[in-house]
Scaffold this motif. Structure first.
Motif, PDB file in Angstrom:
ATOM      1  N   GLU A  42       0.844  -1.193   0.000  1.00  0.00           N
ATOM      2  CA  GLU A  42       0.000   0.000   0.000  1.00  0.00           C
ATOM      3  C   GLU A  42       0.881   1.246   0.000  1.00  0.00           C
ATOM      4  OE1 GLU A  42      -1.044   0.638   4.626  1.00  0.00           O
ATOM      5  OE2 GLU A  42      -1.794  -1.237   3.774  1.00  0.00           O
ATOM      6  N   ASP A  43       0.302   2.379  -0.354  1.00  0.00           N
ATOM      7  CA  ASP A  43       1.016   3.652  -0.306  1.00  0.00           C
ATOM      8  C   ASP A  43       1.315   4.025   1.143  1.00  0.00           C
ATOM      9  OD1 ASP A  43       0.608   3.787  -3.037  1.00  0.00           O
ATOM     10  OD2 ASP A  43      -0.938   5.332  -2.922  1.00  0.00           O
ATOM     11  N   ILE A  44       2.431   4.749   1.346  1.00  0.00           N
ATOM     12  CA  ILE A  44       2.748   5.347   2.645  1.00  0.00           C
ATOM     13  C   ILE A  44       2.936   6.840   2.389  1.00  0.00           C
ATOM     14  CG2 ILE A  44       4.307   5.390   4.624  1.00  0.00           C
ATOM     15  CD1 ILE A  44       4.920   2.466   4.110  1.00  0.00           C
ATOM     16  N   PRO A  45       1.844   7.596   2.476  1.00  0.00           N
ATOM     17  CA  PRO A  45       1.867   9.012   2.105  1.00  0.00           C
ATOM     18  C   PRO A  45       2.856   9.866   2.910  1.00  0.00           C
ATOM     19  CG  PRO A  45      -0.389   8.236   2.386  1.00  0.00           C
ATOM     20  CD  PRO A  45       0.519   7.146   2.859  1.00  0.00           C
ATOM     21  N   ASN A  46       3.094   9.536   4.179  1.00  0.00           N
ATOM     22  CA  ASN A  46       4.018  10.329   4.998  1.00  0.00           C
ATOM     23  C   ASN A  46       5.413  10.420   4.378  1.00  0.00           C
ATOM     24  OD1 ASN A  46       1.896  10.478   6.759  1.00  0.00           O
ATOM     25  ND2 ASN A  46       2.852   9.264   8.363  1.00  0.00           N
ATOM     26  N   TYR A  47       5.797   9.398   3.631  1.00  0.00           N
ATOM     27  CA  TYR A  47       7.121   9.357   3.001  1.00  0.00           C
ATOM     28  C   TYR A  47       7.028   9.447   1.479  1.00  0.00           C
ATOM     29  CZ  TYR A  47       8.793   7.918   7.570  1.00  0.00           C
ATOM     30  OH  TYR A  47       9.093   7.866   8.910  1.00  0.00           O
ATOM     31  N   ASN A  48       5.828   9.696   0.971  1.00  0.00           N
ATOM     32  CA  ASN A  48       5.597   9.765  -0.479  1.00  0.00           C
ATOM     33  C   ASN A  48       6.023   8.467  -1.174  1.00  0.00           C
ATOM     34  OD1 ASN A  48       4.574  11.082  -2.726  1.00  0.00           O
ATOM     35  ND2 ASN A  48       6.566  11.894  -3.291  1.00  0.00           N
ATOM     36  N   LEU A  49       5.761   7.330  -0.523  1.00  0.00           N
ATOM     37  CA  LEU A  49       6.099   6.020  -1.083  1.00  0.00           C
ATOM     38  C   LEU A  49       4.848   5.377  -1.645  1.00  0.00           C
ATOM     39  CD1 LEU A  49       8.457   4.784   1.747  1.00  0.00           C
ATOM     40  CD2 LEU A  49       9.119   5.645  -0.502  1.00  0.00           C
ATOM     41  N   LYS A  50       4.993   4.742  -2.771  1.00  0.00           N
ATOM     42  CA  LYS A  50       3.855   4.162  -3.471  1.00  0.00           C
ATOM     43  C   LYS A  50       3.847   2.639  -3.362  1.00  0.00           C
ATOM     44  CE  LYS A  50       2.497   8.117  -5.076  1.00  0.00           C
ATOM     45  NZ  LYS A  50       1.371   8.767  -4.490  1.00  0.00           N
ATOM     46  N   LYS A  51       2.664   2.084  -3.453  1.00  0.00           N
ATOM     47  CA  LYS A  51       2.492   0.629  -3.489  1.00  0.00           C
ATOM     48  C   LYS A  51       3.428   0.054  -4.549  1.00  0.00           C
ATOM     49  CE  LYS A  51      -0.955  -2.877  -4.500  1.00  0.00           C
ATOM     50  NZ  LYS A  51      -2.371  -3.138  -4.788  1.00  0.00           N
ATOM     51  N   GLY A  52       4.119  -1.036  -4.204  1.00  0.00           N
ATOM     52  CA  GLY A  52       5.035  -1.680  -5.139  1.00  0.00           C
ATOM     53  C   GLY A  52       6.484  -1.238  -4.966  1.00  0.00           C
ATOM     54  N   ALA A  53       6.721  -0.161  -4.205  1.00  0.00           N
ATOM     55  CA  ALA A  53       8.101   0.276  -3.962  1.00  0.00           C
ATOM     56  C   ALA A  53       8.860  -0.839  -3.252  1.00  0.00           C
ATOM     57  CB  ALA A  53       8.112   1.554  -3.131  1.00  0.00           C
ATOM     58  N   ILE A  54      10.121  -1.007  -3.602  1.00  0.00           N
ATOM     59  CA  ILE A  54      10.929  -2.105  -3.075  1.00  0.00           C
ATOM     60  C   ILE A  54      11.937  -1.576  -2.065  1.00  0.00           C
ATOM     61  CG2 ILE A  54      12.633  -3.872  -3.698  1.00  0.00           C
ATOM     62  CD1 ILE A  54      11.168  -4.063  -6.403  1.00  0.00           C
TER      63      ILE A  54
ATOM     64  N   ILE B 124      16.508   7.426   5.138  1.00  0.00           N
ATOM     65  CA  ILE B 124      15.307   7.232   5.950  1.00  0.00           C
ATOM     66  C   ILE B 124      15.115   5.750   6.222  1.00  0.00           C
ATOM     67  CG2 ILE B 124      14.117   9.288   5.077  1.00  0.00           C
ATOM     68  CD1 ILE B 124      12.208   7.278   3.622  1.00  0.00           C
ATOM     69  N   THR B 125      14.558   5.481   7.363  1.00  0.00           N
ATOM     70  CA  THR B 125      14.124   4.136   7.715  1.00  0.00           C
ATOM     71  C   THR B 125      12.631   4.236   7.970  1.00  0.00           C
ATOM     72  OG1 THR B 125      16.248   3.640   8.739  1.00  0.00           O
ATOM     73  CG2 THR B 125      14.399   2.236   9.347  1.00  0.00           C
ATOM     74  N   VAL B 126      11.884   3.348   7.351  1.00  0.00           N
ATOM     75  CA  VAL B 126      10.436   3.367   7.468  1.00  0.00           C
ATOM     76  C   VAL B 126       9.999   2.151   8.271  1.00  0.00           C
ATOM     77  CG1 VAL B 126       8.271   3.290   6.172  1.00  0.00           C
ATOM     78  CG2 VAL B 126      10.232   4.532   5.243  1.00  0.00           C
ATOM     79  N   GLU B 127       9.191   2.380   9.301  1.00  0.00           N
ATOM     80  CA  GLU B 127       8.650   1.276  10.085  1.00  0.00           C
ATOM     81  C   GLU B 127       7.264   0.935   9.548  1.00  0.00           C
ATOM     82  OE1 GLU B 127      10.168   3.937  11.746  1.00  0.00           O
ATOM     83  OE2 GLU B 127      11.977   2.764  12.009  1.00  0.00           O
ATOM     84  N   VAL B 128       7.044  -0.356   9.314  1.00  0.00           N
ATOM     85  CA  VAL B 128       5.769  -0.819   8.769  1.00  0.00           C
ATOM     86  C   VAL B 128       5.284  -2.044   9.530  1.00  0.00           C
ATOM     87  CG1 VAL B 128       6.276   0.034   6.438  1.00  0.00           C
ATOM     88  CG2 VAL B 128       6.861  -2.318   7.042  1.00  0.00           C
ATOM     89  N   ALA B 129       3.995  -2.305   9.415  1.00  0.00           N
ATOM     90  CA  ALA B 129       3.420  -3.533   9.949  1.00  0.00           C
ATOM     91  C   ALA B 129       3.596  -4.641   8.918  1.00  0.00           C
ATOM     92  CB  ALA B 129       1.934  -3.331  10.236  1.00  0.00           C
ATOM     93  N   GLU B 130       3.621  -5.866   9.387  1.00  0.00           N
ATOM     94  CA  GLU B 130       3.816  -7.019   8.498  1.00  0.00           C
ATOM     95  C   GLU B 130       2.814  -7.043   7.348  1.00  0.00           C
ATOM     96  OE1 GLU B 130       3.161 -11.581   9.344  1.00  0.00           O
ATOM     97  OE2 GLU B 130       5.034 -10.887  10.239  1.00  0.00           O
ATOM     98  N   SER B 131       1.592  -6.622   7.604  1.00  0.00           N
ATOM     99  CA  SER B 131       0.566  -6.652   6.558  1.00  0.00           C
ATOM    100  C   SER B 131       0.794  -5.610   5.464  1.00  0.00           C
ATOM    101  CB  SER B 131      -0.822  -6.437   7.170  1.00  0.00           C
ATOM    102  OG  SER B 131      -0.899  -5.148   7.761  1.00  0.00           O
TER     103      SER B 131
END
Length: 74
Positions: A13-25, A52-59
Motif C-alpha cells: 500500500e502507499d505510505i503518504p508520509n514518506y511519499n512512497l507508493k504501493k510496489g516500492a521495493i 530514511i528508515t520506514v517502520e511498517v506492519a507485516e501486513s
C-alpha cells in the motif's frame, strides 16, 4: 518471523508520509516481534529516498515474486 532480515520486499500500500507508493521495493533491516494477537513490525531501508528508515506492519509488505530461470542440460 515471516520475513528474513536483509530480504527485499515490496509495499502492499502507499505510505503518504514518506511519499512512497504501493510496489516500492526496500530491504528489511530490523524486525520487531510483538506479543501474540498483535502484528509484527519491520524497519525498511533502500527506497529511492536516502537516509530514511520506514517502520511498517507485516501486513503492509509482501515478498517480491521472482521468476526462476530453468537451465537445460548441456
Amino acid at each position: 518471523m515471516k520475513f528474513a532480515l536483509f530480504s527485499q520486499v515490496a509495499l502492499r500500500e502507499d505510505i503518504p508520509n514518506y511519499n512512497l507508493k504501493k510496489g516500492a521495493i526496500a530491504t528489511i533491516v530490523d524486525h520487531y516481534p510483538m506479543p501474540e494477537g498483535q502484528e509484527d513490525g519491520y524497519s525498511l531501508e533502500g527506497f529511492n529516498v536516502e537516509a530514511i528508515t520506514v517502520e511498517v506492519a507485516e501486513s503492509q509488505i509482501e515478498a517480491i515474486k521472482t521468476s526462476v530461470l530453468q537451465l537445460g542440460k548441456y
